[in-house]
Design an enzyme around this catalytic site. Structure first.
Site, PDB file in Angstrom:
ATOM      1  N   HIS A 319       0.834  -1.209   0.000  1.00  0.00           N
ATOM      2  CA  HIS A 319       0.000   0.000   0.000  1.00  0.00           C
ATOM      3  C   HIS A 319       0.865   1.253   0.000  1.00  0.00           C
ATOM      4  O   HIS A 319       2.069   1.216   0.290  1.00  0.00           O
ATOM      5  CB  HIS A 319      -0.946   0.013   1.206  1.00  0.00           C
ATOM      6  CG  HIS A 319      -0.272   0.078   2.543  1.00  0.00           C
ATOM      7  ND1 HIS A 319       0.190   1.248   3.100  1.00  0.00           N
ATOM      8  CD2 HIS A 319       0.039  -0.895   3.439  1.00  0.00           C
ATOM      9  CE1 HIS A 319       0.716   1.015   4.272  1.00  0.00           C
ATOM     10  NE2 HIS A 319       0.657  -0.292   4.505  1.00  0.00           N
ATOM     11  N   CYS A 337       3.579  -4.851   6.444  1.00  0.00           N
ATOM     12  CA  CYS A 337       3.162  -4.547   5.073  1.00  0.00           C
ATOM     13  C   CYS A 337       4.357  -4.129   4.230  1.00  0.00           C
ATOM     14  O   CYS A 337       5.451  -3.875   4.727  1.00  0.00           O
ATOM     15  CB  CYS A 337       2.120  -3.436   5.074  1.00  0.00           C
ATOM     16  SG  CYS A 337       0.514  -3.957   5.731  1.00  0.00           S
TER      17      CYS A 337
END
Length: 422
Positions: A319, A337
């Site tokens: 992201h 992440c």
């Protein structure tokens, strides 16, 4: 004299006995035809047996033929309406296209034809069981219709509660996949029975059309449960895209149709919350989402993110992370992440598809089985061992075909369980 009388008698006896000549000599008159060879009789057995009662709603018309083949199958309900059926690839039965209705009678008429042209027909009438009062196993098909998926997209069915080992073969028999052009594969179960994946030995060819049916409604699952629904979907495989993320260099390589088109600096999980290493698949894409990790280990934060692409059930995403752009390419600071700049994340969203392969290497922990769609995180040999049914002979790995360019469109599977990243 006596010896002369015996010699004469012997001569008469020999002359009256036919001589046995070579085996190639026909012992018949000229023009006489040999008796025709007897052909094996045509045999046909159909199930369920005639007048069977309380058969499951997932009952199929089973056919067993010797010395011939099935040439016609007709099924009607007790109102005379035709029931559409499809043959199994191995010819062992004919499967109704829709789950049968409870407390209804059905008649199947099956015709088989011998090589000689002779035919035989069997008819059976059976009655289905009442609607089950047993609890249903919730199944989720993570393969939506009318989408375009990546070449690593596994057909995934998830179950709640998980399927016990002794019931997996029965469930697997009711999972159907057809590909056009044909690209055979097999199903493989996650060890705890919570998911089952279908894939081929190699990545799907771009342009492949995949049709899936999970025909589980009313299926007895063990002694205590039944399947919940009958689901179908047909979608297409798009162009080849893959992402390779190397913790050593803190770089992501974006590969399209076999060519690296861009390298992007990344920041992965810090040592206390490392990113998983392994082969994953993009599971869903969100233009905007909120990560809420309050109550989770190593969590406790709430943050809005853009251009998020899920990789695991545990909450690992790729992201945009403008707050870590100064660390990207050099230092890992995330909660697991893969952080990109806002501009790179926006660009990547336009390139990728659900079902694209993402490979992460060099981090502190390995990807856990079933944490996401982990069908590619093992070799084909290991994957095939997870089938509850025999894998067809000849399904062996072969060199991957060179990917061919094809049109692509974005898409997401059914909504995924909630989970947060960082």
């Amino acid at each position: 004299m006596e010896w002369r009388r015996r010699l004469a008698l012997l001569a008469v006896t020999v002359a009256a006995t036919p001589l046995a000549l070579g085996g190639c000599t026909a012992d018949r008159e000229p023009g006489e035809r040999a008796a025709p060879e007897r052909t094996a009789p045509l045999e046909l057995v159909v199930t369920p047996t005639d007048r069977a009662r309380d058969v499951p709603l997932t009952t199929e018309v089973g056919t067993r033929v010797r010395n011939g083949r099935v040439t016609a199958v007709r099924v009607v309900d007790d109102r005379g309406a035709a029931v559409e059926v499809e043959p199994r690839e191995d010819g062992s039965g004919w499967v109704p296209r829709s789950t049968l209705e409870p407390r209804r009678s059905y008649t199947a008429e099956v015709t088989a034809t011998a090589d000689s042209g002779a035919t035989t027909t069997r008819k059976t009438t059976f009655t289905t069981q009442p609607k089950s009062t047993r609890p249903a196993v919730t199944s989720t098909l993570y393969f939506a219709g009318d989408r375009t998926y990546g070449t690593a997209m596994p057909v995934t069915v998830a179950f709640d509660p998980p399927i016990p080992k002794e019931a997996r073969a029965d469930v697997q028999r009711r999972l159907f996949v057809r590909t056009d052009p044909p690209q055979p594969g097999t199903w493989s179960w996650v060890s705890d029975g919570s998911q089952v994946y279908y894939r081929a030995p190699d990545f799907w060819r771009p342009g492949t059309r995949i049709s899936v049916r999970a025909g589980l409604a009313g299926l007895p699952i063990g002694k205590d449960a039944v399947g919940d629904a009958d689901r179908r979907a047909t979608s297409t495989i798009g162009r080849q895209v893959a992402l390779e993320i190397d913790n050593a260099t803190k770089q992501m390589s974006v590969i399209q149709d076999g060519t690296v088109v861009r390298r992007i600096p990344v920041s992965l999980g810090k040592p206390s919350t490392p990113t998983s290493s392994g082969k994953m698949v993009i599971m869903e894409k969100r233009d905007f989402t909120t990560f809420d990790t309050r109550g989770e280990p190593n969590g406790g934060y709430v943050v809005d993110v853009e251009d998020a692409q899920r990789l695991t059930w545990g909450g690992e995403f790729i992201h945009g992370a403008p707050w870590s752009e100064g660390d990207q390419g050099s230092t890992n600071v995330s909660h697991g992440c893969t952080n990109l700049s806002a501009a790179a994340a926006d660009w990547l969203m336009k390139i990728t598809q659900v079902g694209d392969l993402v490979t992460v290497k060099g981090t502190e922990v390995e990807l856990d089985e079933g944490n996401g769609w982990t069908a590619w995180n093992v070799s084909w040999e290991e994957f095939a061992k997870g089938s509850a049914l025999p894998v067809p002979a000849g399904l062996r790995p072969s060199p991957s075909l060179a990917p061919q360019p094809s049109a692509v469109a974005g898409g997401s599977p059914a909504p995924a369980p909630s989970g947060s990243g960082g």
